[in-house]
Design a protein around this motif. Sequence first.
Motif, PDB file in Angstrom:
ATOM      1  N   LEU A   1       0.833  -1.203   0.000  1.00  0.00           N
ATOM      2  CA  LEU A   1       0.000   0.000   0.000  1.00  0.00           C
ATOM      3  C   LEU A   1       0.866   1.251   0.000  1.00  0.00           C
ATOM      4  CD1 LEU A   1      -2.875  -1.019   2.440  1.00  0.00           C
ATOM      5  CD2 LEU A   1      -2.803  -1.161  -0.048  1.00  0.00           C
ATOM      6  N   THR A   2       2.081   1.144   0.513  1.00  0.00           N
ATOM      7  CA  THR A   2       3.002   2.284   0.478  1.00  0.00           C
ATOM      8  C   THR A   2       3.304   2.669  -0.963  1.00  0.00           C
ATOM      9  OG1 THR A   2       4.028   1.589   2.552  1.00  0.00           O
ATOM     10  CG2 THR A   2       5.264   3.139   1.187  1.00  0.00           C
ATOM     11  N   ARG A   3       3.616   1.687  -1.792  1.00  0.00           N
ATOM     12  CA  ARG A   3       3.867   1.951  -3.202  1.00  0.00           C
ATOM     13  C   ARG A   3       2.619   2.535  -3.870  1.00  0.00           C
ATOM     14  NH1 ARG A   3       7.451   0.099  -7.072  1.00  0.00           N
ATOM     15  NH2 ARG A   3       8.327  -1.574  -5.787  1.00  0.00           N
ATOM     16  N   TYR A   4       1.463   1.968  -3.526  1.00  0.00           N
ATOM     17  CA  TYR A   4       0.216   2.426  -4.143  1.00  0.00           C
ATOM     18  C   TYR A   4      -0.073   3.887  -3.803  1.00  0.00           C
ATOM     19  CZ  TYR A   4      -4.731   2.798  -5.299  1.00  0.00           C
ATOM     20  OH  TYR A   4      -5.930   3.206  -5.811  1.00  0.00           O
ATOM     21  N   TYR A   5      -0.045   4.216  -2.515  1.00  0.00           N
ATOM     22  CA  TYR A   5      -0.407   5.572  -2.100  1.00  0.00           C
ATOM     23  C   TYR A   5       0.668   6.610  -2.407  1.00  0.00           C
ATOM     24  CZ  TYR A   5      -4.680   4.012   0.171  1.00  0.00           C
ATOM     25  OH  TYR A   5      -5.939   3.509   0.401  1.00  0.00           O
ATOM     26  N   SER A   6       1.899   6.164  -2.648  1.00  0.00           N
ATOM     27  CA  SER A   6       2.938   7.109  -3.066  1.00  0.00           C
ATOM     28  C   SER A   6       3.010   7.197  -4.594  1.00  0.00           C
ATOM     29  CB  SER A   6       4.298   6.696  -2.502  1.00  0.00           C
ATOM     30  OG  SER A   6       4.713   5.442  -3.021  1.00  0.00           O
ATOM     31  N   HIS A   7       2.111   6.472  -5.248  1.00  0.00           N
ATOM     32  CA  HIS A   7       1.992   6.500  -6.718  1.00  0.00           C
ATOM     33  C   HIS A   7       3.257   6.028  -7.416  1.00  0.00           C
ATOM     34  CE1 HIS A   7      -1.700   8.659  -5.977  1.00  0.00           C
ATOM     35  NE2 HIS A   7      -1.046   9.625  -5.357  1.00  0.00           N
ATOM     36  N   ASN A   8       4.015   5.163  -6.773  1.00  0.00           N
ATOM     37  CA  ASN A   8       5.218   4.616  -7.385  1.00  0.00           C
ATOM     38  C   ASN A   8       4.926   3.297  -8.094  1.00  0.00           C
ATOM     39  OD1 ASN A   8       7.742   6.285  -6.875  1.00  0.00           O
ATOM     40  ND2 ASN A   8       6.789   6.293  -4.842  1.00  0.00           N
TER      41      ASN A   8
ATOM     42  N   ILE B   1      -1.164  13.132 -11.752  1.00  0.00           N
ATOM     43  CA  ILE B   1      -0.720  12.377 -10.583  1.00  0.00           C
ATOM     44  C   ILE B   1       0.753  12.035 -10.768  1.00  0.00           C
ATOM     45  CG2 ILE B   1      -1.033  10.278  -9.224  1.00  0.00           C
ATOM     46  CD1 ILE B   1      -3.926  10.197 -10.205  1.00  0.00           C
ATOM     47  N   LYS B   2       1.577  12.529  -9.872  1.00  0.00           N
ATOM     48  CA  LYS B   2       3.009  12.297  -9.974  1.00  0.00           C
ATOM     49  C   LYS B   2       3.488  11.420  -8.817  1.00  0.00           C
ATOM     50  CE  LYS B   2       3.994  16.683 -12.303  1.00  0.00           C
ATOM     51  NZ  LYS B   2       4.785  17.937 -12.275  1.00  0.00           N
ATOM     52  N   PRO B   3       4.462  10.556  -9.053  1.00  0.00           N
ATOM     53  CA  PRO B   3       4.981   9.707  -7.973  1.00  0.00           C
ATOM     54  C   PRO B   3       5.701  10.525  -6.913  1.00  0.00           C
ATOM     55  CG  PRO B   3       6.349   9.495  -9.925  1.00  0.00           C
ATOM     56  CD  PRO B   3       5.141  10.295 -10.327  1.00  0.00           C
ATOM     57  N   VAL B   4       5.650  10.061  -5.681  1.00  0.00           N
ATOM     58  CA  VAL B   4       6.377  10.701  -4.584  1.00  0.00           C
ATOM     59  C   VAL B   4       7.831  10.252  -4.656  1.00  0.00           C
ATOM     60  CG1 VAL B   4       6.590  10.923  -2.078  1.00  0.00           C
ATOM     61  CG2 VAL B   4       4.314  10.797  -3.140  1.00  0.00           C
ATOM     62  N   ASP B   5       8.736  11.203  -4.746  1.00  0.00           N
ATOM     63  CA  ASP B   5      10.163  10.880  -4.853  1.00  0.00           C
ATOM     64  C   ASP B   5      10.896  11.028  -3.525  1.00  0.00           C
ATOM     65  OD1 ASP B   5      10.010  10.381  -7.613  1.00  0.00           O
ATOM     66  OD2 ASP B   5      10.163  12.524  -8.060  1.00  0.00           O
ATOM     67  N   ASP B   6      10.383  11.883  -2.644  1.00  0.00           N
ATOM     68  CA  ASP B   6      11.072  12.173  -1.390  1.00  0.00           C
ATOM     69  C   ASP B   6      11.022  10.960  -0.458  1.00  0.00           C
ATOM     70  OD1 ASP B   6      10.682  13.387   1.643  1.00  0.00           O
ATOM     71  OD2 ASP B   6      12.193  14.468   0.466  1.00  0.00           O
TER      72      ASP B   6
ATOM     73  N   ILE C   1       7.880   9.217   1.674  1.00  0.00           N
ATOM     74  CA  ILE C   1       7.497   7.818   1.471  1.00  0.00           C
ATOM     75  C   ILE C   1       7.481   7.079   2.806  1.00  0.00           C
ATOM     76  CG2 ILE C   1       8.217   5.612   0.456  1.00  0.00           C
ATOM     77  CD1 ILE C   1       9.245   7.195  -1.949  1.00  0.00           C
ATOM     78  N   GLU C   2       8.462   7.360   3.662  1.00  0.00           N
ATOM     79  CA  GLU C   2       8.509   6.729   4.982  1.00  0.00           C
ATOM     80  C   GLU C   2       7.314   7.149   5.839  1.00  0.00           C
ATOM     81  OE1 GLU C   2      10.377   4.351   6.268  1.00  0.00           O
ATOM     82  OE2 GLU C   2      11.326   4.140   4.314  1.00  0.00           O
ATOM     83  N   GLN C   3       6.898   8.406   5.704  1.00  0.00           N
ATOM     84  CA  GLN C   3       5.719   8.875   6.434  1.00  0.00           C
ATOM     85  C   GLN C   3       4.477   8.121   5.972  1.00  0.00           C
ATOM     86  OE1 GLN C   3       5.554  13.119   5.842  1.00  0.00           O
ATOM     87  NE2 GLN C   3       7.147  13.550   7.347  1.00  0.00           N
TER      88      GLN C   3
ATOM     89  N   PRO D   1       3.220  -7.200  12.208  1.00  0.00           N
ATOM     90  CA  PRO D   1       2.350  -6.663  11.168  1.00  0.00           C
ATOM     91  C   PRO D   1       1.598  -7.762  10.418  1.00  0.00           C
ATOM     92  CG  PRO D   1       4.608  -6.687  10.403  1.00  0.00           C
ATOM     93  CD  PRO D   1       4.650  -7.103  11.831  1.00  0.00           C
ATOM     94  N   LEU D   2       0.452  -7.404   9.887  1.00  0.00           N
ATOM     95  CA  LEU D   2      -0.354  -8.377   9.157  1.00  0.00           C
ATOM     96  C   LEU D   2       0.309  -8.785   7.849  1.00  0.00           C
ATOM     97  CD1 LEU D   2      -3.904  -6.817   9.719  1.00  0.00           C
ATOM     98  CD2 LEU D   2      -2.847  -8.725  10.934  1.00  0.00           C
ATOM     99  N   TRP D   3       1.078  -7.884   7.265  1.00  0.00           N
ATOM    100  CA  TRP D   3       1.873  -8.171   6.076  1.00  0.00           C
ATOM    101  C   TRP D   3       3.061  -7.224   6.079  1.00  0.00           C
ATOM    102  CZ3 TRP D   3      -2.786  -5.604   5.949  1.00  0.00           C
ATOM    103  CH2 TRP D   3      -2.774  -4.302   5.475  1.00  0.00           C
ATOM    104  N   ASP D   4       4.010  -7.476   5.230  1.00  0.00           N
ATOM    105  CA  ASP D   4       5.262  -6.718   5.224  1.00  0.00           C
ATOM    106  C   ASP D   4       5.174  -5.522   4.279  1.00  0.00           C
ATOM    107  OD1 ASP D   4       7.802  -5.792   5.445  1.00  0.00           O
ATOM    108  OD2 ASP D   4       8.804  -7.621   4.772  1.00  0.00           O
ATOM    109  N   GLU D   5       5.019  -4.332   4.847  1.00  0.00           N
ATOM    110  CA  GLU D   5       4.972  -3.108   4.048  1.00  0.00           C
ATOM    111  C   GLU D   5       6.366  -2.582   3.726  1.00  0.00           C
ATOM    112  OE1 GLU D   5       2.938  -0.739   2.513  1.00  0.00           O
ATOM    113  OE2 GLU D   5       1.411  -2.290   2.542  1.00  0.00           O
ATOM    114  N   LYS D   6       7.370  -3.089   4.408  1.00  0.00           N
ATOM    115  CA  LYS D   6       8.712  -2.533   4.245  1.00  0.00           C
ATOM    116  C   LYS D   6       9.489  -3.189   3.110  1.00  0.00           C
ATOM    117  CE  LYS D   6       9.132  -1.018   9.037  1.00  0.00           C
ATOM    118  NZ  LYS D   6       9.943  -1.058  10.279  1.00  0.00           N
ATOM    119  N   ARG D   7       9.051  -4.361   2.688  1.00  0.00           N
ATOM    120  CA  ARG D   7       9.743  -5.043   1.601  1.00  0.00           C
ATOM    121  C   ARG D   7       9.162  -4.584   0.263  1.00  0.00           C
ATOM    122  NH1 ARG D   7       8.877  -9.712  -1.260  1.00  0.00           N
ATOM    123  NH2 ARG D   7       7.041 -10.205  -0.002  1.00  0.00           N
ATOM    124  N   GLU D   8       9.911  -3.757  -0.462  1.00  0.00           N
ATOM    125  CA  GLU D   8       9.431  -3.213  -1.724  1.00  0.00           C
ATOM    126  C   GLU D   8       9.625  -4.226  -2.849  1.00  0.00           C
ATOM    127  OE1 GLU D   8       7.634  -0.823  -2.428  1.00  0.00           O
ATOM    128  OE2 GLU D   8       7.633   0.277  -0.545  1.00  0.00           O
TER     129      GLU D   8
END
Length: 256
Positions: A10-17, A43-48, A52-54, A77-84
Amino acid sequence: MGLDIYAGTLTRYYSHNWKTITQQLSEENGQDYKQVDENGNEIKPVDDIGEIEQIRDVICQWSDGLASNIDASMKTPLWDEKRESEYFTDKPDWEAFGALVMLQACRLLNRPVPEYVENGWDAFDEPVVKEAMSQIRDCSLLSEVTLWLPIPKDIIFTTTLPSGNEASISTLTVLKNELEVLNQKMWKADVATILSWRNEKYYVPIKSKKPKLILGFIRGKNHAQKEKYSTEELAQCAYSMLYQATCFGVPLLLDY
């Protein structure tokens, strides 16, 4: 708006990456493609990295909150959000996804499946789909679910998403079971056959409904020909896309 599916963090999704399959194909062909929101803004991807960590922190807090609400004993965690890891995306659009919903509704209500659907049709306006949605509570495809999470639970519930919008949510466990039962009842197809259904031929019109002429004039308000598609073949194409998405074991979203 069109309909895409996305399977990934979801991190990738919401940061549009991530890029839709339309974006990917456009870029491969050297064409410029821009995603825009409902207001027409690009809609532009978040680069900072810090931003992204926030976003990741918000997602992790949100998932931990879900866990405590679902079952206080669940491990987090229910799933791993940190593994991209890599993500999966495809585009069934509403016609094919709607055909799958229609097929599920007709099967569960023991009704005949319409042989064809027309371009631009809306499954959720169909009486059989409305009836199924009002009677059947344990089917995510008939519960307007837009997000399936990798949680080993058979649940469908409504909650607030990290974006602040309210939505119906279920789990991959539920969706996988629905797809498996549907396959066993309808086709008994093996994996190779299911994967073969992801084919553009299913989007080729079967028939065209020609406008009727009276004294040389077109009858009716809709002057355009209505393209018709095989309901079952469109449903199989959407089935194949969802089947592949569930194999990644990560959150699966409908994006529109």
